[in-house]
Scaffold this motif. Structure first.
Motif, PDB file in Angstrom:
ATOM      1  N   PRO A 265       9.123  13.493  -1.013  1.00  0.00           N
ATOM      2  CA  PRO A 265       8.356  12.392  -1.605  1.00  0.00           C
ATOM      3  C   PRO A 265       6.882  12.521  -1.186  1.00  0.00           C
ATOM      4  CG  PRO A 265      10.186  11.573  -0.260  1.00  0.00           C
ATOM      5  CD  PRO A 265      10.089  13.033  -0.019  1.00  0.00           C
ATOM      6  N   PHE A 266       5.989  12.183  -2.064  1.00  0.00           N
ATOM      7  CA  PHE A 266       4.534  12.241  -1.850  1.00  0.00           C
ATOM      8  C   PHE A 266       4.052  13.685  -1.691  1.00  0.00           C
ATOM      9  CE2 PHE A 266       6.219   8.156  -0.481  1.00  0.00           C
ATOM     10  CZ  PHE A 266       5.601   7.353  -1.416  1.00  0.00           C
ATOM     11  N   GLY A 267       4.572  14.418  -0.732  1.00  0.00           N
ATOM     12  CA  GLY A 267       4.409  15.872  -0.743  1.00  0.00           C
ATOM     13  C   GLY A 267       3.080  16.419  -0.281  1.00  0.00           C
ATOM     14  N   GLY A 268       2.211  15.574   0.295  1.00  0.00           N
ATOM     15  CA  GLY A 268       0.980  16.099   0.874  1.00  0.00           C
ATOM     16  C   GLY A 268       1.220  16.575   2.300  1.00  0.00           C
ATOM     17  N   VAL A 269       0.242  17.279   2.860  1.00  0.00           N
ATOM     18  CA  VAL A 269       0.370  17.797   4.222  1.00  0.00           C
ATOM     19  C   VAL A 269       0.674  16.661   5.209  1.00  0.00           C
ATOM     20  CG1 VAL A 269      -0.871  18.935   6.094  1.00  0.00           C
ATOM     21  CG2 VAL A 269      -1.148  19.745   3.766  1.00  0.00           C
ATOM     22  N   GLU A 270       0.033  15.507   5.007  1.00  0.00           N
ATOM     23  CA  GLU A 270       0.207  14.369   5.915  1.00  0.00           C
ATOM     24  C   GLU A 270       1.621  13.774   5.824  1.00  0.00           C
ATOM     25  OE1 GLU A 270      -2.496  13.277   7.781  1.00  0.00           O
ATOM     26  OE2 GLU A 270      -3.454  15.073   6.937  1.00  0.00           O
TER      27      GLU A 270
END
Ligand SMILES: [Zn+2]
Length: 341
Positions: A265-270
């Motif tokens: 889910p969301f899938g950004g580095v953070e």
């Protein structure tokens, strides 16, 4: 710089890139790079509007335009290692992805990946993040307050709704859970008292049913895991994370999911820590998708952080080619598209 001037510069860059052959050159230079596209909801044009909850969604007619441009250049398929094929993916698992997106792919003789949140199968009717955005987009105008979080939401026009979303994002950044935010909003104005067109609600906010998932699988589509809770996985305690991914593993063993590819889910580095990647790997998934993200920090793309590209909501074929060819990516990052290995 004003957005009007920015748009003019963008337009000139795209058209120049096309007529000078630069766009075509980048198609050639990137021909051994695997492109995976990410979509969310595909919505009938008549319901599409400037809603926060449609920021990552696309009009049906624009989606068809994308496919028309794509099919001129690539085959479309589900082999994640075939660079001659583009792979198309959808996240979350709402009804429109069955009744619109998968049906359009069927019509084009294409197959895709549909990443489905495990809890939508039986436990949840709607994801908390979508519930929050639904509230902000559709609640009656007014001033709403919560003392505990010192939160004041001033809802008037579309702009004000977007400004209140920024306030909610601050809570999210401070690790207030999506469920907690839903409770706060529900205390301010009850979800059940908000009304929108029923057909639109069904398409955008109700989950694909089990028999519909089966229908999709029979038509050659892949149904994959997208976590159980759709929380920001890197914010979860180790125990909760384990439980979350275990539920996905369970659906994989039961054959609800027919691919071992996971999608964060969301899938950004953070949103995806090393611990999250390791957990997904340990539970038996073979690879996992993220987003193609300009801020990679020290992260490298790899089997458990596969890059996915998004295309702009546009009918301009030259603009679609500009992104799809990797020309834009090169201008931003001074490198070819990431390799999938
Ligand atoms: Zn998602």
């Amino acid at each position: 710089m004003g957005s009007r001037i920015k748009n003019i510069i963008k337009y000139i860059t795209i058209k120049t890139s096309k007529v000078t052959g630069v766009t075509n050159l980048f198609y050639k230079l990137n021909k051994d790079r695997k492109i995976i596209l990410a979509y969310h909801n595909v919505i009938p044009d008549k319901y599409f509007n400037d809603y926060i909850h449609l920021d990552y969604s696309i009009r049906e007619s624009q989606f068809r335009k994308h496919l028309d441009v794509i099919k001129r250049r690539f085959n479309v398929g589900v082999d994640l290692y075939n660079t001659k094929e583009i792979t198309i993916t959808f996240d979350d698992g709402y009804k429109n992805q069955y009744s619109i997106a998968s049906k359009i792919l069927d019509e084009y003789n294409m197959n895709g990946y549909f990443f489905y949140v495990a809890d939508l199968l039986e436990e949840k009717d709607i994801l908390s993040i979508d519930k929050i955005q639904y509230w902000l987009d559709h609640v009656c105008p007014g001033k709403y307050e919560n003392k505990k979080y010192n939160l004041v939401l001033d809802i008037e026009d579309t702009t004000s709704r977007r400004n209140q979303w920024i306030k909610i994002q601050t809570l999210i950044d401070n690790k207030v859970s999506f469920d907690e935010i839903c409770d706060i909003l529900n205390d301010m104005y009850r979800f059940e008292d908000i009304n929108i067109n029923k057909k639109f609600y069904d398409l955008r906010f109700t989950p694909i049913k089990k028999y519909e998932l089966n229908d999709m699988k029979e038509n050659g589509h892949k149904i994959g895991a997208h976590s159980s809770s759709h929380n920001i996985l890197s914010n979860m305690k180790k125990d909760d994370l384990n439980k979350d991914i275990d539920k996905c593993k369970d659906l994989l063993n039961k054959g609800i999911y027919n691919t071992k590819t996971f999608c964060y889910p969301f899938g950004g580095v953070e949103d995806v820590s090393e611990e999250v990647m390791n957990t997904v790997k340990e539970k038996g998934f073979s690879n996992a998708m993220s987003f193609m993200n300009t801020k990679l920090n020290n992260r490298e793309y790899g089997q458990f952080f596969m890059p996915r590209m998004t295309l702009p909501n546009t009918y301009d074929e030259d603009y679609i080619d500009f992104i799809l060819s990797g020309t834009y990516y090169f201008l931003r990052n001074r490198r070819l598209l990431p390799k999938n290995e």
